[in-house]
Design an enzyme around this catalytic site. Structure first.
Site, PDB file in Angstrom:
ATOM      1  N   GLU A 166       0.825  -0.905   0.091  1.00  0.00           N
ATOM      2  CA  GLU A 166       0.049   0.086   0.062  1.00  0.00           C
ATOM      3  C   GLU A 166       0.716   1.447   0.138  1.00  0.00           C
ATOM      4  O   GLU A 166       1.918   1.112   0.114  1.00  0.00           O
ATOM      5  CB  GLU A 166      -0.906   0.134   1.167  1.00  0.00           C
ATOM      6  CG  GLU A 166      -0.383  -0.527   2.470  1.00  0.00           C
ATOM      7  CD  GLU A 166       0.918   0.174   3.204  1.00  0.00           C
ATOM      8  OE1 GLU A 166       0.768   1.364   2.857  1.00  0.00           O
ATOM      9  OE2 GLU A 166       2.047  -0.590   3.461  1.00  0.00           O
ATOM     10  N   GLU A 309       4.687  -0.533   1.133  1.00  0.00           N
ATOM     11  CA  GLU A 309       4.671  -0.701  -0.305  1.00  0.00           C
ATOM     12  C   GLU A 309       4.494  -2.346  -0.763  1.00  0.00           C
ATOM     13  O   GLU A 309       4.557  -2.493  -2.164  1.00  0.00           O
ATOM     14  CB  GLU A 309       5.683  -0.314  -0.981  1.00  0.00           C
ATOM     15  CG  GLU A 309       5.781   1.254  -0.851  1.00  0.00           C
ATOM     16  CD  GLU A 309       7.217   1.771  -1.220  1.00  0.00           C
ATOM     17  OE1 GLU A 309       8.226   1.059  -2.005  1.00  0.00           O
ATOM     18  OE2 GLU A 309       7.559   2.883  -0.982  1.00  0.00           O
TER      19      GLU A 309
END
Length: 344
Positions: A166, A309
């Protein structure tokens, strides 16, 4: 939703087969457990996890207006551009493992859609949940469905393992708030420094979360309602990816704190999803220890990471690949002509 249980009998047969390979039984430790679990998840005696698919969901958070992050909200969109350009850490690690990488905008405040970004924007960022619900239930459901579609695209493209990650400034604040309500744990035990805030801002972050939880009054028995009141669009999308992976019997490798919180929401919505989750690493966020314990999860790595991420999960992926290759490629005592140990 129709989530089948893993094939435990196949897992037992794979475990017995591992003991015939040229090594002392159990000597490869958790790698052997991974091989057994992957076989049970996929229903394949010799599972494969390559190629992996990395799904990075991006969204903004209205709670950033309360000054809870070290970085301004604009960084979310800027990092999406960096993902598309191939310059972020997750790009480096995804290339290293030969992953298919998809960047999905489910709620970035500005317009970032274009070549290299999948446009699944539900709304341009959540509302400031210190003042009102982050989103409606319908919007949370829409973001979950966006995550399910992303997992479906990856599976249709041939990915045999999924990694979720994310990007969203202030998403540790949203995750801590959701976790506090779902578990009843005190906010002070859950809240960390996120992107690197100082002591004063950390105290402020805790106060904002406590005040927001009291104002929203979300019911811990209603995980979708908690997500809508206090969560984030990228958190909801990762929840959907977890659910879809379980439906498709595709192993899903969970990243750090925010991704693990999304996994918890998925398991509260559909407990069978837990059987298809593998946890990549333990982050430095204090809330991560709590949510891992709730899920009875033992992560594969502990490297003091706190980036998100999907980076920690991508770093852990080679262990899954090694487990599969060990199972498929190692010789047995019989085929290698090696005398087995005394099992009595």
């Amino acid at each position: 939703m129709p989530i089948a249980a893993p094939d435990r009998r196949l897992g037992e047969r794979v475990g017995a087969y591992l003991d015939t390979l040229t090594k002392p039984p159990g000597s490869l430790g958790r790698l052997e457990r991974l091989a057994v679990d992957l076989a049970a998840m996929t229903g394949e005696p010799f599972p494969r996890v390559t190629p992996p698919g990395v799904l990075v969901f991006a969204a903004d958070h209205g709670i950033a207006d309360e000054g809870v992050s070290a970085f301004p909200r604009e960084v979310t969109a800027q990092m999406v551009t960096n993902f598309v350009a191939g310059g972020a850490a997750i790009n480096v690690f995804a290339r290293r493992i030969g992953a298919r990488l998809e960047v999905i905008d489910v709620g970035v405040a500005s317009e970032v859609a274009g070549q290299g970004v999948v446009d699944e924007k539900v709304r341009p960022g959540t509302a400031n949940f210190a003042r009102r619900d982050a989103m409606s239930r319908a919007e949370a459901e829409a973001a979950i469905e966006a995550g399910r579609r992303a997992a479906g695209r990856a599976a249709a493209a041939g990915c045999r393992c999924l990694i979720i990650g994310e990007m969203g400034i202030a998403n540790t604040t949203a995750s801590s708030a959701v976790l506090a309500v779902l578990t009843g744990e005190p906010v002070a035990r859950l809240v960390g420094r996120g992107t690197g805030i100082d002591d004063a801002r950390l105290a402020h972050k805790r106060e904002v979360i406590e005040r927001a939880i009291a104002a929203r009054g979300a019911d811990p028995g209603d995980p979708l309602g908690v997500l809508a009141a206090l969560g984030g669009l990228e958190i909801a999308a990762m929840t959907g990816a977890c659910l879809e992976a379980a439906v498709r019997r595709v192993p899903l490798l969970v990243d750090g704190f925010i991704a693990t919180l999304a996994a918890l929401v998925a398991c509260r919505l559909a407990p069978g999803a837990r059987d298809y989750l593998i946890f990549g690493h333990r982050s430095r966020e204090p809330g991560h220890d709590v949510v891992l314990a709730v899920l009875d999860a033992q992560p594969l790595l502990d490297l003091d990471l706190r980036l998100g991420e999907g980076t920690g999960a991508a770093l852990a992926f080679p262990l899954l690949d090694a487990a599969c290759r060990m199972l498929a490629e190692m010789a047995s005592f019989t085929t290698a002509g090696v005398a087995g140990g005394d099992q009595t």
